[in-house]
Design a protein around this motif. Sequence first.
Motif, short mmCIF file in Angstrom:
data_model
loop_
_atom_site.label_atom_id
_atom_site.label_comp_id
_atom_site.label_asym_id
_atom_site.label_seq_id
_atom_site.Cartn_x
_atom_site.Cartn_y
_atom_site.Cartn_z
N ALA A 117 0.87 -1.18 0.00
CA ALA A 117 0.00 0.00 0.00
C ALA A 117 0.91 1.23 0.00
N ILE A 120 0.22 6.32 1.67
CA ILE A 120 -0.96 6.36 2.53
C ILE A 120 -0.97 7.60 3.43
N LEU A 162 3.83 -1.01 3.74
CA LEU A 162 3.18 0.25 3.38
C LEU A 162 4.18 1.39 3.40
#
Length: 332
Positions: A117, A120, A162
């Motif tokens: 991810a 973010i 992430l």
Amino acid sequence: MNTVLAVLEQRDGALRNVSQEVVTGARRLADALGGTVEALVLGAGSVKGVDRLGGFGADRVMTVTNAAFGTYAPEAQSEVIADRVKAGGYRAVVFAASATGKDLAPRVAARLGVALAQDITDLAVEGGGGGGDGGGAVTVIRPVYAGKALLKLKLTGRVAVLSLRPNVFTPVQRPRAGAAESAAVTVAAGRVVVKQIKAAPGGALDGAEAPIEVSGGRGLKDPANFKLLEALAQALGGRAAVGASRAVVDAGWRPHADQVGQTGKTVSPTLYVAVGISGAIQHLAGMRTSGVIVAINKDKDAPIFKVADYGIVGDLFEVVPRLTEEIRKLHG
């Protein structure tokens, strides 16, 4: 094991400021998981600033050294990080979504065989966690569709990988032990070799990490007029970077490294000043998550005013010098 690994960045033997944000985000995630934070620094030798990481929430700080780590070594560094994650059983690995992080994080995720991810702006743990059992799922928020919507993702892999958008996770003092360790490693020569990292001219700040961004568009009429923005940035105490719209970059007025927008860089400064920029959707995609947006444009119907917190309708050639003068007076 609910330990969160925070992968930090250094340049020329000193930690980059964004590393404090990464530790802050990792601490927040570790608290939700009921776990600890281990900060990992890769360098050619000792790195300045690691002694302060405990103040931002690092329970342990590990410096891994190799001569190749003096500059960015993507293959060797991704291998070292991935091997450490596999051996340590970490619950999550956190990077900065910087130029380096956006290249390194995917390499590590690929070696681990898990999803990534990127970029973010918020994170949490849902269902379980908090009691140290590690049963909760890591959830994250990232902007999509040119920043018009926010996408919520649930990372269900055995390791959540992430990267955090710079200037979003403000460094917070959450003192922990910050126990320091170091180890030297042997790595194989990689196919990719970074020969040089070219610094911005005149010590200019990296726009992706600067707390203030002053950007200009075609309204400046001539590339020489960017000196107005450079003077404003200087008046702001050396904390501002100068950016540009795509139209300006395409015209050859500014280098592509300055471009803010969908095909340039994404910035989230505390303050974003848009000068002579109409506000096309492609530009808004790169700056709409800024804390406070100030727009200066002679066209009262310019789209930039729809996202601006403060707007000045007027001739930028009159407004900007006056604004610069007043800021200089405030700074004494």
